[in-house]
Design a protein around this motif. Structure first.
Motif, PDB file in Angstrom:
ATOM      1  N   MET A 190      31.358 -19.341  23.668  1.00 44.27           N
ATOM      2  CA  MET A 190      31.446 -17.956  23.633  1.00 44.27           C
ATOM      3  C   MET A 190      31.120 -17.486  22.107  1.00 44.27           C
ATOM      4  O   MET A 190      31.443 -16.397  21.693  1.00 44.27           O
ATOM      5  N   LEU A 232      24.612 -14.628  26.389  1.00 44.23           N
ATOM      6  CA  LEU A 232      26.063 -14.628  26.591  1.00 44.23           C
ATOM      7  C   LEU A 232      26.225 -14.090  27.973  1.00 44.23           C
ATOM      8  O   LEU A 232      27.266 -14.426  28.796  1.00 44.23           O
ATOM      9  N   LEU A 233      25.354 -12.993  28.665  1.00 48.63           N
ATOM     10  CA  LEU A 233      25.582 -12.545  29.898  1.00 48.63           C
ATOM     11  C   LEU A 233      25.374 -13.523  30.960  1.00 48.63           C
ATOM     12  O   LEU A 233      25.633 -13.560  32.145  1.00 48.63           O
ATOM     13  N   ARG A 287      26.242 -16.675  30.835  1.00 43.18           N
ATOM     14  CA  ARG A 287      27.275 -17.739  30.566  1.00 43.18           C
ATOM     15  C   ARG A 287      28.224 -17.408  32.066  1.00 43.18           C
ATOM     16  O   ARG A 287      28.522 -16.225  32.119  1.00 43.18           O
ATOM     17  N   LYS A 288      28.873 -18.564  32.736  1.00 42.01           N
ATOM     18  CA  LYS A 288      29.586 -18.176  33.617  1.00 42.01           C
ATOM     19  C   LYS A 288      31.084 -18.860  33.457  1.00 42.01           C
ATOM     20  O   LYS A 288      31.183 -19.886  33.089  1.00 42.01           O
ATOM     21  N   ARG A 331      31.148 -14.704  32.228  1.00 42.57           N
ATOM     22  CA  ARG A 331      30.638 -13.935  31.220  1.00 42.57           C
ATOM     23  C   ARG A 331      31.842 -13.368  30.656  1.00 42.57           C
ATOM     24  O   ARG A 331      32.890 -12.956  31.267  1.00 42.57           O
TER      25      ARG A 331
END
Lengths: 339, 339
Positions: B218, B236-237, B239-240, B242
């Motif tokens: 993060m 960042l979007l 990432r899971k 998010r």
DNA sequence: ACCCTTAATGCAAACGTTTGAGCCTATATA
DNA sequence: TATATAGGCTCAAACGTTTGCATTAAGGGT
């Protein structure tokens, strides 16, 4: 007690003049002596005193940069650092330092310029101004002090560098006209400031050239801050019929205007097209990305400095002008066919 | 040929010393003489030569301001003019002038500082830096030259003024936590720069204090320009899961981030809350208005100058610190209940 | 009339450089 | 041997101020 040229001279068993000539790398000093003196200079960590040097040379290699509007919020604009970077960059190259004087009022400006010119600290001045009449400029002209204006004034006896603001206004208006707009507003006219007036005149001329009526109602006055863009756009939205396009004299104004438009439930650019001027870094990342005009503040700075150098190095009086080309950057905020 | 103190002396039929004392308004000069000399000074438009004065006084009343990052786009930030305005404002008041040195590289910085310190032009230096280790700072400490840092470094032997960046990071994180966020990203960490690290540590501490997990995923690194905010937000979007909130180390980053979020079809603040730092003028007029932290750059400047003055006027060595209070400004971009 | 004080001013050195003019010394020329 | 010719350096003035000390003059007390 700082180490002086005499300390070096004593240690090296030569005269101060010799040391001085070593510093200046004069051919009149033998290689052997040079080497010896240089070594001692290094050992004793000697650095010449610029003040003393300036006194005899009558040259400080310092120029003054006078920026107005210290207190106003409009000073918080990326334009200023970019301009300063430009000036500083070329000043560095030529071994000049810059004395920054940001002033608040016209009186302060005059006082500051008086100090800079008479005090002997600065050899020349770069003055940022776009007032029609600047007592400071008159003063500088009168005493014949070397200076360059960034912007423009009425006085013909000045060296200046500027964008072609008339053209900028013209091009923006034409851009909208070509998109089919017939009712174009001009936001941010500020009487007394040449920049905005030139831009407005360009806009007006474009309307004329395309047989469009000029409506005084479509021109609103303000300063360069987004808050005003917001408030004034509300005024424009109340006009009947309301404009279908808005040229803002600055990106920050444009950002404020867009907000007002969106809050009114209208779309940019579909209902109203918007364009700004200055192409601040954010223009590209605004929503929608803002059509703007890149004015190349950095180049304004470098050019101004170069011009000042020319003035400083030539004893014949002549008045130079330089136009820094600006570039229309079209983005979604002004594209009708949806960008 | 400029008019000197001797010209005045001759015309007034007194000695140069007398004129000098008139200028200094010494009580040792009779009122009559004072008046006479002053009148002649005015008539002949005399202004003392600062260079000569500096030479004997060993005081130029000029301070150097060294700003890094001349070439980088991040220099085009409203923070810089605001800071300069602060420094300039208090410098003006005390009759100091500022020599602006904007440098590009660390080498250039060192070279510049060397010139400023040894040349005798500047009496003190204000240095903007937030690197952990700055050879320039070491150098200044070593030679004992008066200076103040805006920002912070590892070296304990410096006077500095700064915000409490740890607190800023902490408060922003806490703000989001209180809104119910559990997955908060930190955008703009830049290793090697104390500002961003302090802020990140504050953020981290807030997570800990509220028993939230810290996830290295993060935290994304970048510089302070909006383009990067846009690009990194996209990361960042992806990432899971998010993040549901993003703290950006600067408003410009935040603006870029918001654009990326909106382009992904998500809403700010409903899907993802966003906050920046610096409270640039535009924050209030962005869409949505951006939650930010007012860091009071102007005050940083004034305080830094005042501190430098203290250093200059006291011969006892002491290390002062000043924390300029920052203020969280909550706007719609981080309000869950729709602002 | 003398000395002492005080007020007002002038003298000259100092700040740290640069630079034109002059002074040696050694070599080349007559 | 005397004389010009450099080359390499030193001398001293200059840049425009400030400031400690000396000087002068006037007035007051004895």
């Amino acid at each position: 007690m700082r180490v002086t040229i005499n300390d070096i001279a004593k240690k090296a068993k030569v005269s101060a003049s010799t040391v001085s000539r070593v510093i200046a790398d004069s051919p009149r000093i033998s290689a052997a002596t040079k080497e010896k003196v240089l070594k001692i200079m290094k050992e004793m960590n000697y650095h010449p005193n610029m003040i003393a040097r300036s006194l005899v040379n009558r040259s400080t290699r310092i120029i003054g940069v006078v920026l107005p509007g210290l207190a106003e919020q409009s000073f918080q604009h990326p334009f200023f650092p970019e301009l300063l970077a430009g000036i500083g960059s070329s000043a560095n190259q030529k071994g000049y330092k810059i004395l920054l004087a940001n002033v608040d009022t016209v009186d302060e400006e005059q006082q500051m310029v008086k100090e800079l010119t008479y005090g002997g600290i600065t050899e020349g001045i770069i003055l940022l101004t776009s007032r029609d009449q600047s007592p400071t400029v008159e003063q500088l002209v009168k005493i014949g002090f070397p200076f360059v204006v960034i912007g423009r004034t009425d006085n013909p006896c000045v060296n200046w560098v500027d964008n072609d603001n008339f053209l900028i206004g013209y091009q923006l208006a034409e851009h909208f006209i070509q998109q089919g707009h017939r009712r174009i507003a001009f936001l941010g006219y500020s009487p007394g400031y040449m920049v905005t007036r030139d831009r407005m005149h360009g806009y007006k001329k474009a309307l004329e050239d395309h047989q469009l009526p000029f409506d005084q109602e479509m021109v609103v006055e303000s300063q360069f801050i987004s808050g005003q863009g917001y408030d004034l756009m509300k005024l424009l939205l109340a006009r009947k019929p309301r404009p279908t396009a808005v040229i803002a004299c600055d990106d920050l104004l444009a950002f404020g205007a867009i907000k007002a438009i969106q809050e009114a439930g209208l779309q940019v650019p579909d209902d109203i097209g918007v364009a700004g001027i200055n192409n601040v870094p954010l223009a590209d990342y605004y929503n929608p990305p803002l059509t703007s005009v890149k004015i190349n503040a950095f180049s304004l700075g470098t050019k101004a400095f170069e011009m000042l150098c020319t003035v400083l190095n030539s004893n014949v009086q002549s008045y130079n002008r330089a136009i820094i080309p600006a570039e229309l950057v079209v983005r979604s905020s002004s594209r009708r066919e949806k960008g």
